[in-house]
Motif scaffolding. Structure first.
Motif, PDB file in Angstrom:
ATOM      1  N   LEU A 180     -41.014  19.314  26.081  1.00 36.85           N
ATOM      2  CA  LEU A 180     -40.083  18.094  25.371  1.00 36.85           C
ATOM      3  C   LEU A 180     -38.600  18.710  25.544  1.00 36.85           C
ATOM      4  CD1 LEU A 180     -42.355  16.317  22.938  1.00 36.85           C
ATOM      5  CD2 LEU A 180     -42.264  15.817  25.376  1.00 36.85           C
ATOM      6  N   ASP A 181     -37.707  17.802  25.999  1.00 44.42           N
ATOM      7  CA  ASP A 181     -36.249  17.867  25.723  1.00 44.42           C
ATOM      8  C   ASP A 181     -35.854  17.397  24.415  1.00 44.42           C
ATOM      9  OD1 ASP A 181     -35.968  19.284  28.076  1.00 44.42           O
ATOM     10  OD2 ASP A 181     -35.719  17.199  29.183  1.00 44.42           O
ATOM     11  N   THR A 182     -35.254  18.161  23.769  1.00 46.09           N
ATOM     12  CA  THR A 182     -34.804  17.786  22.244  1.00 46.09           C
ATOM     13  C   THR A 182     -33.382  18.029  22.041  1.00 46.09           C
ATOM     14  OG1 THR A 182     -35.075  19.640  21.018  1.00 46.09           O
ATOM     15  CG2 THR A 182     -37.116  18.287  21.243  1.00 46.09           C
ATOM     16  N   VAL A 183     -32.710  17.372  21.086  1.00 50.12           N
ATOM     17  CA  VAL A 183     -31.267  17.777  21.044  1.00 50.12           C
ATOM     18  C   VAL A 183     -30.877  19.036  20.764  1.00 50.12           C
ATOM     19  CG1 VAL A 183     -30.592  15.288  20.454  1.00 50.12           C
ATOM     20  CG2 VAL A 183     -31.256  16.555  18.569  1.00 50.12           C
ATOM     21  N   ILE A 184     -31.878  19.656  19.963  1.00 49.48           N
ATOM     22  CA  ILE A 184     -31.537  21.194  19.679  1.00 49.48           C
ATOM     23  C   ILE A 184     -31.926  22.323  20.827  1.00 49.48           C
ATOM     24  CG2 ILE A 184     -32.332  23.091  18.199  1.00 49.48           C
ATOM     25  CD1 ILE A 184     -33.277  20.774  16.101  1.00 49.48           C
ATOM     26  N   ALA A 185     -33.158  22.258  21.270  1.00 48.64           N
ATOM     27  CA  ALA A 185     -33.616  23.136  22.403  1.00 48.64           C
ATOM     28  C   ALA A 185     -34.922  22.477  22.928  1.00 48.64           C
ATOM     29  CB  ALA A 185     -33.762  24.551  21.851  1.00 48.64           C
ATOM     30  N   PRO A 186     -35.335  22.878  24.091  1.00 47.77           N
ATOM     31  CA  PRO A 186     -36.630  22.493  24.753  1.00 47.77           C
ATOM     32  C   PRO A 186     -37.743  22.872  23.752  1.00 47.77           C
ATOM     33  CG  PRO A 186     -35.339  23.470  26.527  1.00 47.77           C
ATOM     34  CD  PRO A 186     -34.492  23.597  25.199  1.00 47.77           C
ATOM     35  N   LEU A 187     -38.444  21.940  23.416  1.00 48.45           N
ATOM     36  CA  LEU A 187     -39.808  21.979  22.634  1.00 48.45           C
ATOM     37  C   LEU A 187     -41.202  22.241  23.365  1.00 48.45           C
ATOM     38  CD1 LEU A 187     -40.963  22.054  19.636  1.00 48.45           C
ATOM     39  CD2 LEU A 187     -41.122  19.597  19.908  1.00 48.45           C
ATOM     40  N   THR A 188     -41.837  23.383  23.293  1.00 44.48           N
ATOM     41  CA  THR A 188     -43.101  23.628  23.880  1.00 44.48           C
ATOM     42  C   THR A 188     -44.278  22.974  23.035  1.00 44.48           C
ATOM     43  OG1 THR A 188     -42.115  25.491  25.272  1.00 44.48           O
ATOM     44  CG2 THR A 188     -44.437  25.350  25.017  1.00 44.48           C
ATOM     45  N   LEU A 189     -45.056  22.147  23.584  1.00 43.55           N
ATOM     46  CA  LEU A 189     -46.093  21.543  22.795  1.00 43.55           C
ATOM     47  C   LEU A 189     -47.149  22.629  22.963  1.00 43.55           C
ATOM     48  CD1 LEU A 189     -46.119  17.822  23.975  1.00 43.55           C
ATOM     49  CD2 LEU A 189     -45.395  18.942  21.827  1.00 43.55           C
ATOM     50  N   SER A 190     -48.020  22.627  21.931  1.00 42.99           N
ATOM     51  CA  SER A 190     -49.270  23.671  21.860  1.00 42.99           C
ATOM     52  C   SER A 190     -50.225  22.614  22.637  1.00 42.99           C
ATOM     53  CB  SER A 190     -49.886  23.766  20.376  1.00 42.99           C
ATOM     54  OG  SER A 190     -50.268  22.552  20.032  1.00 42.99           O
ATOM     55  N   ARG A 191     -51.401  23.217  23.092  1.00 42.48           N
ATOM     56  CA  ARG A 191     -52.655  22.707  23.637  1.00 42.48           C
ATOM     57  C   ARG A 191     -53.037  21.401  23.032  1.00 42.48           C
ATOM     58  NH1 ARG A 191     -54.733  20.098  26.617  1.00 42.48           N
ATOM     59  NH2 ARG A 191     -56.555  20.324  27.913  1.00 42.48           N
ATOM     60  N   ASP A 192     -53.421  21.373  21.633  1.00 40.61           N
ATOM     61  CA  ASP A 192     -53.704  20.521  20.925  1.00 40.61           C
ATOM     62  C   ASP A 192     -52.779  19.278  20.530  1.00 40.61           C
ATOM     63  OD1 ASP A 192     -55.988  21.742  20.463  1.00 40.61           O
ATOM     64  OD2 ASP A 192     -55.548  22.707  18.414  1.00 40.61           O
TER      65      ASP A 192
END
Length: 441
Positions: A180-192
């Motif tokens: 996910l693109d956020t205002v801070i940095a790209p956020l990688t989602l866990s499998r769950d």
């Protein structure tokens, strides 16, 4: 008061049972007696109080090759069961008869009366609308009018249970994207945190108690619960709502104000508490339609994120109409406003829902479609975007009354949901299905 339809139903007694000129052969267990003779034996058994014997004879006659004999046997069996207050079995007998002869108005009226005695006022009124859509003789029309005026939910207490297996391609209604693109940095989602498929168990239970306190006025406490449980308990979703209120019945209207509290658990944790006040209204709209409305106001307390706390307001209005003795449609509009401490979580939404149903033989078919628009008040701080969403869903299903056992029948339902959101976290798609059991009428 419940109006008796004996006079109106009298024309349904069939010629095959009245005239020896067209006898039908009963099943072998009736010892080769004619259908007329078996009906006579059943009547004698019924008059003598041997009700189970009479029911067995009627059951045997429902296997006859002559359709008129089968119909007459089911009608007499339903009437006997209703007189014995075995309303669920009586409703099933009348429904089986209507599966073969859907335009038999007197039978549909008897089914409506039995449903009212069971406490299913909505089902009773639906049967009345469907029979009135076919056109009625004047005598029968007067009986219907009397019944519609007198119709009340006579059952003082009730309980409805439903069970199903529920395969689902997205049990957590989550996005499929990994980052996910956020205002801070790209956020990688866990499998769950991404879309998960699974097989769930769907359980629901609704109960009520009705306490009359005056003419057309009752106090009605009730509880509604819904649970979908999975092998991965972190996705279990359980909701319970307890309400107490009044039911005020007038000639063409019913008003139901109530207040209560709701709980929701997601996974193994408390997710949300709500305090709610509602007002439901039903208005008879001519002979074949009804208008319904609902308004509610609630306060929401999110246990995991206080920034979502706020108020929830909703209003809906709908029209249901019978098209024929075997089909009907409804359309409903709704609007929802949710406030929150953080404006990013506050939303306004509105939508429309279409529903149609049809009885095809001993199967009840339905299909529905929903379209809803949601707009967020402000951008979510983490994503820098305001929620703008289109939600669409379609569902279809069938209740297989031919496989009825003790008043319950299997059903199958399938559905598809698509939530197209400007914020990837809320963007998802989902295929659902249910294979379960439900009341057969």
């Amino acid at each position: 008061m419940i109006v008796c339809f004996a006079a109106a139903a009298a024309p349904f007694v069939l010629a095959s049972a009245a005239s020896p000129a067209t006898p039908a052969t009963a099943p072998k267990r009736s010892h080769e007696l004619s259908a007329i003779e078996v009906f006579t034996v059943a009547e004698r058994a019924q008059s003598a109080g041997h009700y189970e014997e009479a029911i067995r004879l009627y059951d045997a006659l429902t296997q006859d090759r002559n359709a008129d004999v089968r119909a007459e046997a089911r009608f007499r069996k339903g009437m006997l069961l209703a007189s014995l207050k075995r309303y669920r079995k009586a409703a099933t007998a009348f429904r089986e008869l209507l599966d073969e002869t859907p335009d038999a108005a007197p039978v549909r009226l008897e089914l409506a009366q039995v449903l009212a005695l069971m406490g299913d006022e909505g089902g009773a009124r639906r049967e009345l609308r469907q029979v009135q859509a076919t056109g009625l003789p004047e005598q029968v029309a007067r009986a219907v009018g009397q019944f519609d005026t007198a119709l009340r939910s006579h059952k003082r207490a009730g309980l409805r249970l439903e069970f199903a297996l529920a395969p689902d391609t997205n049990i957590n209604r989550a996005t499929e994207v990994r980052t996910l693109d956020t205002v801070i940095a790209p956020l990688t989602l866990s499998r769950d945190a991404r879309a998960q498929s699974g097989l769930g168990v769907h359980l629901s239970a609704d109960g009520y108690l009705k306490v009359p306190i005056g003419a057309g006025i009752s106090v009605v406490p009730r509880i509604n619960s819904l649970a979908t449980l999975y092998g991965k308990s972190e996705f279990d979703d359980i909701t319970v709502t307890a309400l107490v209120g009044l039911e005020v019945q007038r000639q063409h209207d019913r008003f139901s104000p109530s207040i209560g509290h709701g709980w929701r658990w997601y996974g193994k944790r408390s997710y949300m508490h709500t305090d709610v006040a509602t007002l439901d209204w039903i208005h008879v709209l001519g002979q074949t339609a009804q208008l319904s409305g609902s308004v509610s106001a609630a306060t929401t307390d999110y246990q995991l994120n206080n920034l979502q706390d706020g108020a929830l307001y909703s209003v809906s209005v709908g029209v249901e109409r019978a098209l024929s003795a075997r089909s009907g449609v409804s359309v409903a509009l709704n609007a929802v406003r949710q406030t929150a401490r953080d404006p990013g979580y506050a939303t306004a939404s509105g939508g429309v829902r279409l529903l149609g149903w049809r009885e095809a033989g001993r199967t009840t078919l339905f299909a529905s479609a929903t379209l809803q628009r949601t707009e967020g008040d402000a951008a979510l701080a983490l994503f820098g975007k305001r929620r703008r969403e289109w939600f669409a869903s379609v569902r279809a299903g069938a209740t297989l009354r031919a496989l009825t056992v003790h008043g319950f029948a299997p059903y199958v339902r399938v559905g598809y949901e698509r939530n197209a959101s400007s914020v990837d976290l809320y963007d998802y798609r989902r295929f659902t299905s249910e294979f379960g059991i439900t009341s057969a009428f």
